[in-house]
Design an enzyme around this catalytic site. Structure first.
Site, PDB file in Angstrom:
ATOM      1  N   ASP A 232      -7.202  19.538  11.329  1.00  0.00           N
ATOM      2  CA  ASP A 232      -8.090  19.267  10.204  1.00  0.00           C
ATOM      3  C   ASP A 232      -7.408  19.807   8.947  1.00  0.00           C
ATOM      4  O   ASP A 232      -7.012  20.977   8.890  1.00  0.00           O
ATOM      5  CB  ASP A 232      -9.411  19.992  10.455  1.00  0.00           C
ATOM      6  CG  ASP A 232     -10.425  19.751   9.342  1.00  0.00           C
ATOM      7  OD1 ASP A 232     -10.059  19.215   8.283  1.00  0.00           O
ATOM      8  OD2 ASP A 232     -11.601  20.125   9.554  1.00  0.00           O
ATOM      9  N   CYS A 233      -7.263  19.005   7.923  1.00  0.00           N
ATOM     10  CA  CYS A 233      -6.484  19.436   6.759  1.00  0.00           C
ATOM     11  C   CYS A 233      -7.187  20.515   5.940  1.00  0.00           C
ATOM     12  O   CYS A 233      -6.528  21.279   5.230  1.00  0.00           O
ATOM     13  CB  CYS A 233      -6.113  18.249   5.881  1.00  0.00           C
ATOM     14  SG  CYS A 233      -7.479  17.508   4.995  1.00  0.00           S
TER      15      CYS A 233
ATOM     16  N   GLU B 154     -10.625  -8.184   0.562  1.00  0.00           N
ATOM     17  CA  GLU B 154     -11.649  -7.656  -0.302  1.00  0.00           C
ATOM     18  C   GLU B 154     -12.105  -6.314   0.211  1.00  0.00           C
ATOM     19  O   GLU B 154     -12.919  -5.649  -0.391  1.00  0.00           O
ATOM     20  CB  GLU B 154     -12.877  -8.559  -0.285  1.00  0.00           C
ATOM     21  CG  GLU B 154     -12.542  -9.992  -0.339  1.00  0.00           C
ATOM     22  CD  GLU B 154     -12.029 -10.372  -1.680  1.00  0.00           C
ATOM     23  OE1 GLU B 154     -12.720 -10.070  -2.662  1.00  0.00           O
ATOM     24  OE2 GLU B 154     -10.941 -10.948  -1.749  1.00  0.00           O
TER      25      GLU B 154
ATOM     26  N   TYR C 245       0.841  -1.197   0.000  1.00  0.00           N
ATOM     27  CA  TYR C 245       0.000   0.000   0.000  1.00  0.00           C
ATOM     28  C   TYR C 245       0.880   1.252   0.000  1.00  0.00           C
ATOM     29  O   TYR C 245       0.733   2.138  -0.834  1.00  0.00           O
ATOM     30  CB  TYR C 245      -0.913  -0.003   1.237  1.00  0.00           C
ATOM     31  CG  TYR C 245      -1.776   1.232   1.370  1.00  0.00           C
ATOM     32  CD1 TYR C 245      -3.091   1.232   0.910  1.00  0.00           C
ATOM     33  CD2 TYR C 245      -1.279   2.400   1.946  1.00  0.00           C
ATOM     34  CE1 TYR C 245      -3.876   2.366   1.023  1.00  0.00           C
ATOM     35  CE2 TYR C 245      -2.052   3.533   2.053  1.00  0.00           C
ATOM     36  CZ  TYR C 245      -3.354   3.511   1.596  1.00  0.00           C
ATOM     37  OH  TYR C 245      -4.120   4.640   1.699  1.00  0.00           O
TER      38      TYR C 245
ATOM     39  N   GLU D 222      -2.620  15.417  10.101  1.00  0.00           N
ATOM     40  CA  GLU D 222      -3.426  14.316  10.642  1.00  0.00           C
ATOM     41  C   GLU D 222      -4.331  14.898  11.727  1.00  0.00           C
ATOM     42  O   GLU D 222      -3.845  15.525  12.676  1.00  0.00           O
ATOM     43  CB  GLU D 222      -2.508  13.230  11.199  1.00  0.00           C
ATOM     44  CG  GLU D 222      -3.190  12.178  12.081  1.00  0.00           C
ATOM     45  CD  GLU D 222      -4.321  11.411  11.391  1.00  0.00           C
ATOM     46  OE1 GLU D 222      -4.094  10.886  10.293  1.00  0.00           O
ATOM     47  OE2 GLU D 222      -5.431  11.358  11.966  1.00  0.00           O
TER      48      GLU D 222
ATOM     49  N   ASP E 235      -3.895  10.341   1.878  1.00  0.00           N
ATOM     50  CA  ASP E 235      -4.119   9.058   2.549  1.00  0.00           C
ATOM     51  C   ASP E 235      -5.330   9.168   3.477  1.00  0.00           C
ATOM     52  O   ASP E 235      -5.470   8.415   4.440  1.00  0.00           O
ATOM     53  CB  ASP E 235      -2.848   8.719   3.347  1.00  0.00           C
ATOM     54  CG  ASP E 235      -2.842   7.291   3.867  1.00  0.00           C
ATOM     55  OD1 ASP E 235      -3.433   6.413   3.208  1.00  0.00           O
ATOM     56  OD2 ASP E 235      -2.254   7.051   4.942  1.00  0.00           O
TER      57      ASP E 235
ATOM     58  N   TYR F 163      -6.117  -6.320   2.762  1.00  0.00           N
ATOM     59  CA  TYR F 163      -7.385  -5.813   2.263  1.00  0.00           C
ATOM     60  C   TYR F 163      -8.305  -6.924   1.816  1.00  0.00           C
ATOM     61  O   TYR F 163      -9.497  -6.719   1.725  1.00  0.00           O
ATOM     62  CB  TYR F 163      -7.173  -4.833   1.110  1.00  0.00           C
ATOM     63  CG  TYR F 163      -6.773  -3.456   1.568  1.00  0.00           C
ATOM     64  CD1 TYR F 163      -6.134  -3.280   2.781  1.00  0.00           C
ATOM     65  CD2 TYR F 163      -7.039  -2.339   0.801  1.00  0.00           C
ATOM     66  CE1 TYR F 163      -5.758  -2.029   3.200  1.00  0.00           C
ATOM     67  CE2 TYR F 163      -6.664  -1.080   1.219  1.00  0.00           C
ATOM     68  CZ  TYR F 163      -6.028  -0.923   2.418  1.00  0.00           C
ATOM     69  OH  TYR F 163      -5.662   0.318   2.832  1.00  0.00           O
TER      70      TYR F 163
END
Lengths: 362, 362
Positions: free
Chosen positions: B252-253, B349, B174, B217, B273, B347
């Site tokens: 908070d972005c 699924e 990932y 983050e 991300d 992951y």
């Protein structure tokens, strides 16, 4: 006609009294014309069975230790909207009734029981996995096994033997790993493939122009199915049993291997694609006997500088892998080995996803 | 105390009469001191509820269209041997009674309902998957989300946010993919990471000696959990909010991005991300609004020669992916994009296993 089995599970911080929850849930069921039978659980909480139209069936349990579970079984042809509405109403009501006391709420995807196309293939360590299988392309019972080729949106066509996922179109990683992960050259070499009826290994080795590949596959029906439905994997190598640099013998590999040993025939590579390592850790198991026999015969037909490749088992099956490695020490001629862990897409967990591959050498 | 829900399903070639099957099954239940209540199903076959000691509960259904199903619920503390014996006896008896008429028999691994550690994490296309999770290492409710770090034998430690698997120790694929699969050099570059509280991307980018990494983050509790329990993923980069070439802003972005736009601040790389592409295909969905907003702001802080990386969704969610690509065309400044499909081990699924990664450029 399949049964859809729905479940709503409320895991609580502290037990609830059935008197505070049951009546308003029952009234939701009553609106859907479902009627209850209340059972005597001998102190294990409240339990009612509810039966309704179209074969609908529900279980309502208020467990005495702080859990409320609802099961709803209905037929696949039933109204999705009505069933969803009922489940939503129950969920909403219980969330309100149990507000502040819910540690976890779980509404799993419905279990589909008895569908035309079976989507559940548990893992080697017995966990439940639902695949996105939507079609059965091929199904035959041969003298040796049940053979299915299934279609999955995600993995392409999948070969399943006796319920075990063998190989999918997506699994070039498997073929790559069992051929030695690109570190071997098969050009001009003598190669023996045991099993491999899906043609995946054969198709890849052929590309490298070996001197000769001999493939021993017992089951013509596997070849027939794969020839038609696994062409992404096998290309055209299964269209004929012989080609420029290969021959497929549709035979049990054991007598053929024994004959090769007697004749002193030698190969540069033996690739065992027969079965995975048995899951059982009973050393007396006949599967282990068979595995040892194949290993022993294979090593005997291997050039001193040759290599033997095989698949191990899922990385979770550590006991079986340890036992496998112990078998290697019992061989009539001593061998060294290396192993590698590889992702095989369709394996998920079934001989799982991460699978060990072994390379043996003298 | 969990409930184990066992099922035995016999799918038949042709319907069977309950009179020929039920009595000998009931006698097996009676031996286990379970007693039945027979229900009126109004023409939908035979149905009995059986209640026994220790809270055991069974459903026996002989469906009118050629299927026999048995459900058995028992508590986890119940005797495994007794429950297995009962199931084995029922299976054996039914196999004998239905001999020649069985199209498929399915005995799935028991569904574990209400366990201390939840093992079921359905996929984005709503299929049931049981993970080998054996321990909850961290669980916190922050102002933003529920945060869990779970241990799996196969995948290592797994970060789960609001029930969605985010990243496991096994998932270097990932991080590799969302950084551009090794085709980018971050050395001397200005890098912006949106989200990324597990520290996986930060730890990898830091190794390449960028000029500066800014990570936005929102959730200190994610950082706290990962710092302790995801060290295989984040190393020591989360131990301090600032390092030689990075700073972590716990914010908070969105307002920060807006400020950067106003200030004319530019980055060579933006790695989003934050969240995966919404699963819903309702374009009015606020998730999509959020996604467009982030995209738009990100493109505005990107150097003309810069690149934006993000994760798409599972390859099975084709509608959602198509919609995502349509959003890209609606951006205030036109962008090109490339995409790549990558295996992410944990992951399976869930935003699944094969996941799309996007690279946007001007």
């Amino acid at each position: 006609m399949a049964v859809l089995h729905h479940s709503l599970d409320f895991i609580l911080f502290s037990p609830v009294d059935s008197a505070s929850t049951v009546p308003s849930l029952l009234s939701i069921f009553h609106e859907q014309e479902m009627t209850e039978t209340v059972h005597d659980t001998k102190g294990h909480g409240y339990l009612a069975t509810l039966v309704g139209k179209h074969g609908r069936l529900a279980l309502l349990r208020v467990h005495s230790h702080g859990m409320v579970t609802i099961d709803l079984q209905c037929y696949q042809e039933d109204s999705v909207a009505e069933v969803d509405n009922l489940l939503n109403a129950l969920e909403k009501k219980l969330k309100a009734l149990l507000s502040g006391n819910i540690k976890r709420f779980k509404r799993l995807p419905a279990l589909i029981r008895g569908a035309e196309v079976d989507r559940y293939w548990p893992t080697s360590d017995d966990r439940l996995i639902e695949y996105d299988i939507d079609q059965v392309l091929y199904e035959e019972d041969s003298a040796y096994q049940n053979i299915q080729i299934l279609h999955s949106k995600q993995y392409g066509n999948i070969l399943v033997l006796n319920g075990d996922i063998n190989l999918a179109d997506s699994d070039t990683a498997y073929t790559h790993a069992i051929m030695g992960s690109g570190k071997e050259s098969y050009t001009g070499k003598e190669v023996l493939i045991l099993g491999g009826g899906d043609g995946g290994i054969l198709a890849e080795v052929v590309k490298q122009k070996p001197k000769m590949i001999t493939m021993l596959e017992i089951d013509q029906k596997v070849i027939d199915g794969c020839k038609t439905h696994m062409r992404k994997t096998c290309g055209d190598v299964l269209d004929n049993l012989t080609g420029d640099c290969y021959q497929i013998l549709v035979e049990d590999c054991v007598p053929v291997l024994k004959k090769y040993v007697q004749e002193g025939r030698m190969f540069d590579y033996v690739i065992n694609d027969l079965t995975a390592v048995p899951i059982s850790t009973e050393p007396e198991d006949s599967m282990w006997e068979f595995l040892r026999l194949i290993l022993d015969l294979s090593i005997k037909v291997l050039h001193p500088s040759g290599k033997y490749f095989t698949q191990g088992n899922g990385v979770n099956m550590t006991d079986a892998l340890t036992l496998y490695e112990e078998q290697l020490e019992k061989l009539s001629c001593p061998v060294g080995f290396s192993k590698e862990v590889v992702c095989v897409p369709s394996y998920l967990e079934l001989y799982p996803f991460k699978s060990c591959f072994y390379c043996l050498f003298s």
